[in-house]
Enzyme design. Sequence first.
Site, short mmCIF file in Angstrom:
data_model
loop_
_atom_site.label_atom_id
_atom_site.label_comp_id
_atom_site.label_asym_id
_atom_site.label_seq_id
_atom_site.Cartn_x
_atom_site.Cartn_y
_atom_site.Cartn_z
N LYS A 1 8.08 2.48 -70.04
CA LYS A 1 8.83 3.29 -70.87
C LYS A 1 9.60 2.57 -72.15
O LYS A 1 9.46 1.25 -72.22
CB LYS A 1 10.47 3.77 -70.33
N ARG B 1 24.33 11.77 -60.07
CA ARG B 1 23.89 10.55 -59.34
C ARG B 1 25.37 9.98 -58.89
O ARG B 1 26.38 9.79 -59.62
CB ARG B 1 23.41 9.73 -60.53
N GLN C 1 21.69 15.93 -69.06
CA GLN C 1 20.48 15.34 -69.85
C GLN C 1 19.75 16.08 -70.44
O GLN C 1 19.45 17.06 -70.22
CB GLN C 1 19.54 14.48 -68.59
N ASP D 1 16.65 16.47 -71.31
CA ASP D 1 15.42 16.01 -70.91
C ASP D 1 14.26 16.74 -71.55
O ASP D 1 14.38 18.16 -71.85
CB ASP D 1 15.18 16.12 -69.41
N HIS E 1 7.94 11.64 -70.19
CA HIS E 1 9.32 11.83 -69.99
C HIS E 1 10.15 11.61 -71.28
O HIS E 1 9.91 10.48 -71.56
CB HIS E 1 9.76 11.13 -68.77
N HIS F 1 9.59 17.09 -70.94
CA HIS F 1 8.63 16.81 -70.32
C HIS F 1 7.39 17.33 -71.18
O HIS F 1 7.23 18.38 -71.28
CB HIS F 1 8.61 16.98 -68.81
N CYS G 1 12.93 15.97 -63.71
CA CYS G 1 11.40 15.76 -63.68
C CYS G 1 10.75 16.61 -62.58
O CYS G 1 9.68 17.47 -63.06
CB CYS G 1 10.91 14.36 -63.56
#
Length: 674
Positions: free
Chosen positions: A471, A369, A387, A389, A517, A391, A340
Site C-alpha cells: 500500500k 473496530r 471510511q 472507501d 483499495h 474499490h 472490502c
Amino acid sequence: MDAAKNSVTITLPDGSARTYPGPVSVLDVSASISAGLTGKTVAGIVNGQLVDASDIIDCDASVQIITPENPQGVEIIRHSCAHLIGHAVKQLFPTARMVIGPVIDEGFFYDIAYERSFTHEDLAAIEQRMRELIARNYVVIKRMLPRDEVIRIFRERGEEYKLRLVEYMPDEQQMGLYFHEEYVDMCRGPHVPNTRFLKHFKLIKLSGAYWRGNAGNEQLQRIYGTAWADKKALNAYLQRIEEAEKRDHRRLGREQNLFHFQESAPGAVFWHPRGWAMFQQLIAYLRRRQQDAGYVEINTPDVMDRGLWETSGHWHNYRDHMFTATTEDDRVLALKPMNCPGSVLLYRHALRSYRDLPIRMAEFGKVHRYEPSGALHGLLRLRHFTQDDAHIYCTPQQMNKECRTIVALVLDIYRQFGFTNVHINLSTRPDHRMGDDVTWDLLENALIESLNDMALQYQINPGEGAFYGPKLEFVLRDAIGRDWQCGTLQVDMNLPERFDIVYIDEAGQRKHPVMLHRALFGSLERFAGILIEQHAGKLPAWLAPLQVVVLSITEQVADYAQNVTRALQGSGLRAEVDVNNQKIGYKIREHTLLRIPFLLVVGSREANSGQIAIRTREGQNLGVLHITDAIDLLVKETRAPDLAGRDVTQLGLLERMNTIDGNDTPAVTRELNP
C-alpha cells in the site's frame, strides 16, 4: 607479529582508516579523532549495528560515531531519560515497581506499578529529582550478565515485572543491565555513557496503562516525557505542544457545540447539529469529486456472516479487533471492520466483461473496530467511524493507469484542503501475508512504477503492508509541523482470488481482476478532527459548521434580523440569528470567539434601507450592502471547492494523468516537489 595479529583497523565514514594495537571501545576511537568529539560521543554504529560507547571492538570494522546531532543520538537520549525516570522514582517512591520504558515519537514513557495514583505534584517532584541526578554527571555503566545473575538481582530488589520480562525471553542467556548508581535497569541499549547528555528534557503528563497493553491485566501508571539534543529544540517542541493544546479539536468541539463523547458509547461520537452539518459537507464534497472521477456510490451491510470474514482473511488476521454476536441458531455475525468484502460481494453479484472495467465503487461505510480504552482519543481514534472507501476493479493492463489517477486525485483533494506538504510511504509485504512472492512482486512494482512515472518521491516502509497487498500511505504535515497518516492506496490480487471474482476477457476466458483499495480521508471523523486542529477551529467558510450569524443592535430590529436570516437560509447558507438583549460589542466578541466566518450587524438604519453591515471573524469590515448583494457575496465566499469554477489547468488534471509519459510531470507533482 603477535601484536600485528591483535591489531584492529577501524574504517571511518569518510573512508579513512586507523589501526590500533588491540581491541578498542567506541569512545577510544572518538578520542583518537579529537578530544572535542569524545565529549559529544553518545554511542557508535559498528558494522551497521548501533552499540554503546563503552562497547569493545575486537576486529576490523567500519565505525560511525553517534552524537546528539544524529537522529539515533536523540533517540538514545530519550531512552536513557526513561531509565532516569526509574532512578528518580525509586528514590522518591521506594516501593514502586518498574515495568518498561520505551522510546516513542518525540519522547519516551515509563510504566510503573505503585499503590496509589501519582499526582501532578509527584510528577513535578520526579522531574526535579531527575535534574538533580543529571547534575551529578554520573557514569552509566553497562554490564552483560548471565541470565541467572539477572534473575537474582531483580528478585532481591522485588522487581516482579522485570522478572516477568525475563521469563518472556527464554532463549536469552546473557542480558544487558545498566547501572545508574544504585538503580539497575534491564535493556538491550544502547544508552548514554553519562547523564550530562540528558539535560534537555521535560516530563509531560501522566496516564493509565495496562500490563502488556491488555485491558484484562493489572493497571499501571505511565509517565510521559520528551528529550532533545539541545535547549533550542526542546523549547521549539514545547511551543509546538502548547500550540497543539490551543488547537485541540476536543476543546474546540465543545466550544463550538460540534460534538461530544460519553461513557455510554465509548469510542463513538455524538454529532450535534452544527458538527453534523460540517461532517455532511465533507461527504458532499468528496461525493462530487468521486462522481466527476467516474465512481459509482454503493452501500453494503454493516453486519455479515463469519464465513465471509474467514474467506477474506480478516477472521484470522484481524479477529481481535472485531465485534461479533451469536444468533439463536449459533450463527456468528460480525460488525464490519472493513468495507472490502461487502464491495467484493456486490461486484460478484453480476457477470462482468472486460468492457465493463474499470469499475470504481465508492462507499461511505460505517466500520467498527475494537480499540483499547487507553488508545481512544476524541475524533482521532474511535471504535465506530466512517471510511470513505472505494474499490476499483480493473485488468492488470489498467492497473498502472488507475494507480496514477488515484494518486493524482488524492493529492489534488489534499491541496484543496490546504495540505501541500504530503509525504508518500510505500509499505511492502509483511511477514504474515496471503499470496506468493510472484504476486507481491507484481503488485509492489505497480505502485513503484506509478510513483516513478509521476516523478513523486516516496519512502519505503519494509514489511508494513496489509496482509493482502502492498500500500501507499499519504502523510499530511499540518500547520504546526505534525504528521497525519490519512489516505491509502492498496493493490490486491489475493482477495479476488479468494472470493473467485472474475471478468470475461477478450478471448472469452474467466480472469481475476486486480482490486485497488482506496481511501482519501481514511476515517472521515478523524479527518474532521485534523481539519479542526489544522485551522485552529477557523474552518474554511464553505466547511464552517455555522457560516453566518445575524446580530441585532436593538430589540426594535429583531423581526428584520429574523427575516434576513430566513433569506440567508433560503439561499443555502448555514445561518442563525442572535436577537438576545446584549450590547452589540458583546455579541460580536462572543461570535468571533466561536470562529463564525461572517457576522452580519443590523440596526434601525439597516432595517430602514434593506441593508446589512458585514464583518469577518478576522475583524475586517466588508461594508454595508443591500440584502440581495450581501447574499450574492456570501454565497460566492462560501462556495465549496469543486471542479466547477476551478483553474483550467486543474480541469484536465485527471485526463492528463491518464496519458502521462515520463517527460510530462503533472502540475500537482511540480507543486509538491519543487
